[in-house]
Design an enzyme around this catalytic site. Sequence first.
Site, short mmCIF file in Angstrom:
data_model
loop_
_atom_site.label_atom_id
_atom_site.label_comp_id
_atom_site.label_asym_id
_atom_site.label_seq_id
_atom_site.Cartn_x
_atom_site.Cartn_y
_atom_site.Cartn_z
N LYS A 1 12.86 -6.14 -18.49
CA LYS A 1 12.21 -6.76 -17.33
C LYS A 1 11.01 -7.59 -17.75
CE LYS A 1 11.72 -7.66 -13.05
NZ LYS A 1 12.66 -8.69 -12.58
N TRP B 1 -2.80 -2.67 -1.39
CA TRP B 1 -2.33 -4.03 -1.68
C TRP B 1 -3.09 -4.93 -0.72
CZ3 TRP B 1 0.48 -7.78 1.14
CH2 TRP B 1 1.07 -8.79 0.37
N HIS C 1 29.45 -36.95 -19.15
CA HIS C 1 28.94 -37.23 -20.49
C HIS C 1 29.35 -36.14 -21.49
CE1 HIS C 1 26.69 -40.66 -19.04
NE2 HIS C 1 26.26 -39.91 -18.05
N LYS D 1 21.84 -16.17 -13.41
CA LYS D 1 22.07 -14.89 -12.70
C LYS D 1 23.43 -14.33 -13.09
CE LYS D 1 18.93 -14.04 -11.86
NZ LYS D 1 17.78 -14.83 -12.11
N ASN E 1 -2.02 1.75 5.92
CA ASN E 1 -1.10 0.68 5.50
C ASN E 1 -0.84 -0.18 6.72
OD1 ASN E 1 -0.81 2.11 3.19
ND2 ASN E 1 1.33 2.65 3.51
N GLY E 2 -0.73 -1.48 6.51
CA GLY E 2 -0.41 -2.36 7.63
C GLY E 2 -1.55 -3.30 7.93
N GLU F 1 19.74 -21.82 -12.34
CA GLU F 1 19.32 -20.45 -12.01
C GLU F 1 20.53 -19.62 -11.58
OE1 GLU F 1 17.00 -18.48 -12.48
OE2 GLU F 1 17.13 -16.96 -10.93
N ARG G 1 5.35 0.21 -5.90
CA ARG G 1 5.22 -0.60 -4.68
C ARG G 1 4.29 -1.79 -4.89
NH1 ARG G 1 6.46 2.60 -0.06
NH2 ARG G 1 4.99 1.46 1.22
N GLU H 1 23.51 -13.09 -16.83
CA GLU H 1 22.68 -11.91 -17.09
C GLU H 1 23.37 -10.61 -16.73
OE1 GLU H 1 18.98 -13.08 -14.90
OE2 GLU H 1 18.03 -12.33 -16.71
N CYS I 1 0.82 -1.22 0.00
CA CYS I 1 0.00 0.00 0.00
C CYS I 1 0.85 1.26 0.00
CB CYS I 1 -0.87 0.05 1.24
SG CYS I 1 -1.92 -1.38 1.45
O1 M6R Z 1 8.03 -12.11 -16.17
P1 M6R Z 1 8.45 -13.54 -16.43
O2 M6R Z 1 8.69 -14.30 -15.19
O3 M6R Z 1 7.48 -14.26 -17.32
O4 M6R Z 1 9.80 -13.42 -17.21
C1 M6R Z 1 10.45 -14.56 -17.69
C2 M6R Z 1 11.88 -14.24 -18.04
O5 M6R Z 1 11.91 -13.24 -19.01
C3 M6R Z 1 12.66 -13.79 -16.81
O6 M6R Z 1 12.61 -14.73 -15.78
C4 M6R Z 1 14.12 -13.52 -17.19
O7 M6R Z 1 14.75 -14.72 -17.49
C5 M6R Z 1 14.81 -12.80 -16.06
N1 M6R Z 1 15.61 -11.75 -16.57
C6 M6R Z 1 15.65 -13.72 -15.21
O8 M6R Z 1 16.42 -13.07 -14.28
#
Ligand code: M6R
Length: 614
Positions: free
Chosen positions: A609, A75, A510, A491, A101-102, A487, A27, A494, A2
């Site tokens: 994003k 929220w 393998h 990270k 909020n809260g 994962e 937020r 990226e 919120c």
């Molecule tokens: O918004 P989404 O979770 O659908 O996005 C999927 C991917 O584009 C997202 O996870 C991307 O791989 C990120 N940059 C990972 O850090």
Amino acid sequence: MCGIVGYIGKQEAYPILVKGLHRLEYRGYDSSGIALLNTAADLNIYKSKGRVADLETYCQGKDISGTIGIAHTRWATHGEPNHANAHPHYSQSEHIALIHNGIIENYVVLKESLKQKGYTFQSDTDTEVLVQLIEYIKTSDNVDISKAVQLALKQVIGAYAIALVEKGNPDLIIAARKSSPLVVGIGEDAFFLASDASPIIEYTKKVIYLDDEEIAIIHRNEQLKIISLGNIEKTPQITQLEMSLGALEKGGYAHFMLKEIFEQPRTLRDCMRGRINIDNNHIVLSGILDNKEKFLNARRILILACGTSWHAGLIGEYLFEEFCRIPVEVEYSSEFRYRHPVIYPDDVVIAISQSGETADTLAAIELAKKAGAFVYGICNVVGSSIPRNTDSGSYTHVGPEIGVASTKAFTAQVLVLIMMALCIGREKKTIPEKRFLQILSELDNIPNKIETILGLNDKIEDLSKIFTYAQNFIYLGRGYSYPVAIEGALKLKEISYIHAEGYPAAEMKHGPIALIDNEMPVVVIATNSTTYDKTISNIQEIKARKGRILAIVNKSDTKVRQMADYTIEIPETEECLDPLLSIIPLQLLSYHIAVKKGGDVDMPRNLAKSVTVE
Ligand code: M6R
């Protein structure tokens, strides 16, 4: 979460309040509202489900005049996101409007007592209980509004940041806080109020951060007065804002990514709130329970996602197979949609997405729906396209994730999958009750264990210096740790632009083992698990080829630490919950390596994003 905005001054309040609401949109929220006092002393409240833009549309043609007002982005905590539950809330006589909020923990008791006194309620919220209580005290004790607020808040257990205005009192806003932030801005002939400084900074740099249990009496023509709940007058401490708007939004962290990594104990608590009840041994996921038959009769679970969300989906595969005994396939949305996939009407499709806007996942969902499958969404962004296009779902509730490299969204996706698997497994009776209770109880410890790992940040930063030379990295894990390995590798690539590969540890021999030499860093997740001894054999294979091993281990480990060049020790947990812990040091490692290499951590090159094109 919120957001609160308030204004009292010489200008029209509405545009300032709406702009403030937009500033707070990051937020996360699901509805918004505004209360304005005009010169005729009318108190007008306008609310709308959805975005602030929806509120603006709703306000068109309405009386939005007035130089005093409060506004809110909600929220949802108590009650679904709808018009009735949106703030501000009127008191019974419609003389007081309140935003909050809260969470007021004892609202049920307070509500019952007010009901017995004849008060009626229009919403499911705890906030409406508070505004009614304030009005009741004002009338019954015959006190002024600020005294009534003080007395009411003394009865409240929980967290709050509130602001209220009163009909017939066009020169006064009252605000108070406990455990939820609230900032008062001191302008030229004006006061501002907000959850953080972002809506204020363009008007004034002079702010006062309210402390817990302080009440601000903000009068148009007078000095700001602050009193405590115990009725002690405080001297307002004015702070000069020096940070830029962007830095404020980062909450003092150098990058959104670091902030988001550090938020994870809280975001996971938020994700569990209202869903897990340790005292009653319950998991309540309404999206699952309302569609129980679909899950109990599922021929197969198909998980569709991209990127990090796909990695969370892989963990889901292990969970659903172990606890629900349902066969699972995890698919990249982009491959699935173009592959002429076989989809059965009794398939359950789970689409995972942080943004809720990923084009490939949206298209894959459409395909599954056309084939008659039931589609369940796991999303973070409330009201985004995927939740609107799925039959049911669960939000991750981690708030906006601004860093492009997903961190807190990943752990919450995994947590939702864990809760789903436990909930379905219990309904199907495919998980022994004792095991269910063990995992449930351990889930409660996870946020604190993450806090412990975050305490290793300095050590991990030191370790990162050793690896900035590397051009390549390999990440290894088995079982639940395999998706964590890929994962972790994602990270790193990226944000640091270092080539990194994640592999199931046993796959090394393998082929990829050919890459190992004394320059190759190999990150191995070697926490306690059913495959611990097998992982040790894989580590020996790397060691024999002089690979440089950084191992994630538990305290009780004695074997791996003798072979590894470096270790990071994390707390022990249930094997199925381990990804929630073992990913944290990998997030921190990639963050620090990227910072050392001078990359744009929050907005790495070529990445967006929300991927809204295929
Ligand atoms: O918004 P989404 O979770 O659908 O996005 C999927 C991917 O584009 C997202 O996870 C991307 O791989 C990120 N940059 C990972 O850090």
